[in-house]
Enzyme design. Structure first.
Site, PDB file in Angstrom:
ATOM      1  N   ASP A   8       0.856  -1.178   0.000  1.00 46.58           N
ATOM      2  CA  ASP A   8       0.000   0.000   0.000  1.00 46.58           C
ATOM      3  C   ASP A   8       0.900   1.238   0.000  1.00 46.58           C
ATOM      4  O   ASP A   8       2.098   1.164   0.323  1.00 46.58           O
ATOM      5  CB  ASP A   8      -0.878  -0.042   1.255  1.00 46.58           C
ATOM      6  N   LEU A   9       0.337   2.384  -0.333  1.00 44.17           N
ATOM      7  CA  LEU A   9       1.131   3.611  -0.399  1.00 44.17           C
ATOM      8  C   LEU A   9       0.906   4.513   0.813  1.00 44.17           C
ATOM      9  O   LEU A   9       1.705   4.545   1.729  1.00 44.17           O
ATOM     10  CB  LEU A   9       0.833   4.357  -1.708  1.00 44.17           C
ATOM     11  N   ASP A  10      -0.186   5.260   0.831  1.00 45.71           N
ATOM     12  CA  ASP A  10      -0.420   6.240   1.893  1.00 45.71           C
ATOM     13  C   ASP A  10      -0.580   5.559   3.245  1.00 45.71           C
ATOM     14  O   ASP A  10      -1.388   4.647   3.404  1.00 45.71           O
ATOM     15  CB  ASP A  10      -1.656   7.080   1.564  1.00 45.71           C
ATOM     16  N   ASN A 217      -9.058  -1.542   3.464  1.00 46.89           N
ATOM     17  CA  ASN A 217      -8.994  -1.967   2.066  1.00 46.89           C
ATOM     18  C   ASN A 217      -7.768  -2.834   1.781  1.00 46.89           C
ATOM     19  O   ASN A 217      -7.602  -3.330   0.666  1.00 46.89           O
ATOM     20  CB  ASN A 217      -8.998  -0.748   1.130  1.00 46.89           C
TER      21      ASN A 217
END
Length: 265
Positions: A8-10, A217
């Protein structure tokens, strides 16, 4: 050992100011040199992520819109699953009269928003939104619809989540990417199922994958991968959903990069 690294990024790979820090970039480049495949796995739009991939300077698959889109290293679409038109129309009917709510759509190469939001224009370097009419929304090519509030009131978004679940049942995948961002995808869409498609395309299986995340998510991906690591700053609902998963540090400390450097390099 693991052949594919998905993150994931953020809140996970990126620093709190949403950048790829130098040490993280160095580690990912070293992993690539050692034959490991890196996969961006994010709720962000693929146009947005492609800019980060260019900055990173290595070929990488992109899982975007929480798994509704998967792009190869060459930018070709490997997988696409859109929100059904009747769900989009129903979402507009349920939410368009709430003034505090911001309604976003990721449609093909575009990011659409129902009202102006100067903060968001500053948040992204070049990729930004266009306005759309909630009374005449686009119904085709929509990867996801998501909702934010000016006051970032999580509890009010939970009320909205409950309303969506009652209305759509198993016709949609509904998840929080952050406590203040509620997202709706087509049923069956998740980062986990998208990662399975990437692994298959590369000649591997999910047990060959290691994954990192911090949001609801990410739960499917962290559960389905051979190993799933939860960020120490993850929301308590993520911790509760994944009680047996190892927890690492914060994105502010580049915890993902440090873990990879210690365990895979």
């Amino acid at each position: 050992m693991y052949k594919i690294v998905a993150s994931d990024l953020d809140g996970t790979l990126l620093t709190p100011d949403h950048k790829i820090a130098p040490f993280t970039k160095e580690v990912l480049q070293q992993l690539h040199q050692q034959g490991k495949d890196f996969v961006f796995a994010t709720g962000r739009h693929h146009v947005d992520v492609a800019e980060m991939r260019a900055q990173l300077g290595i070929p990488a698959y992109m899982i975007t819109s929480n798994g509704a889109r998967v792009h190869t290293c060459e930018g070709e679409i490997l997988f696409q699953q859109d929100v059904q038109p009747e769900i989009i129309q129903a979402l507009m009917t349920l939410t368009k009269d709430e003034p505090e709510l911001r309604i976003h759509l990721y449609r093909n190469d575009d990011w659409l928003l129902n009202v102006e939001d100067p903060y968001l224009r500053d948040f992204h370097e070049s990729f930004t939104y266009q306005l759309f009419d909630v009374d005449n929304p686009p119904l085709e090519g929509v990867a996801k619809v998501f909702f934010t509030r000016d006051d970032k009131d999580h509890d009010k978004l939970v009320v909205l989540e409950d309303k969506f679940r009652a209305a759509f049942g198993d016709q949609a995948n509904i998840a929080f990417s952050t406590p203040w961002c509620l997202e709706v995808m087509d049923a069956g869409v998740s980062k986990g199922h998208a990662l399975a498609a990437v692994a298959q395309a590369k000649g591997y299986v999910l047990k060959d994958c290691i994954a990192f995340g911090d949001g609801m998510n990410d739960v499917e991906m962290l559960t389905m991968a051979g190993k799933g690591l939860v960020m120490g700053t993850a929301h308590h609902k993520v911790m509760a959903a994944l009680p047996d998963h190892d927890v690492i540090g914060s994105c502010a400390d580049e915890a993902v990069a440090h873990y990879l450097a210690e365990q895979l390099l």
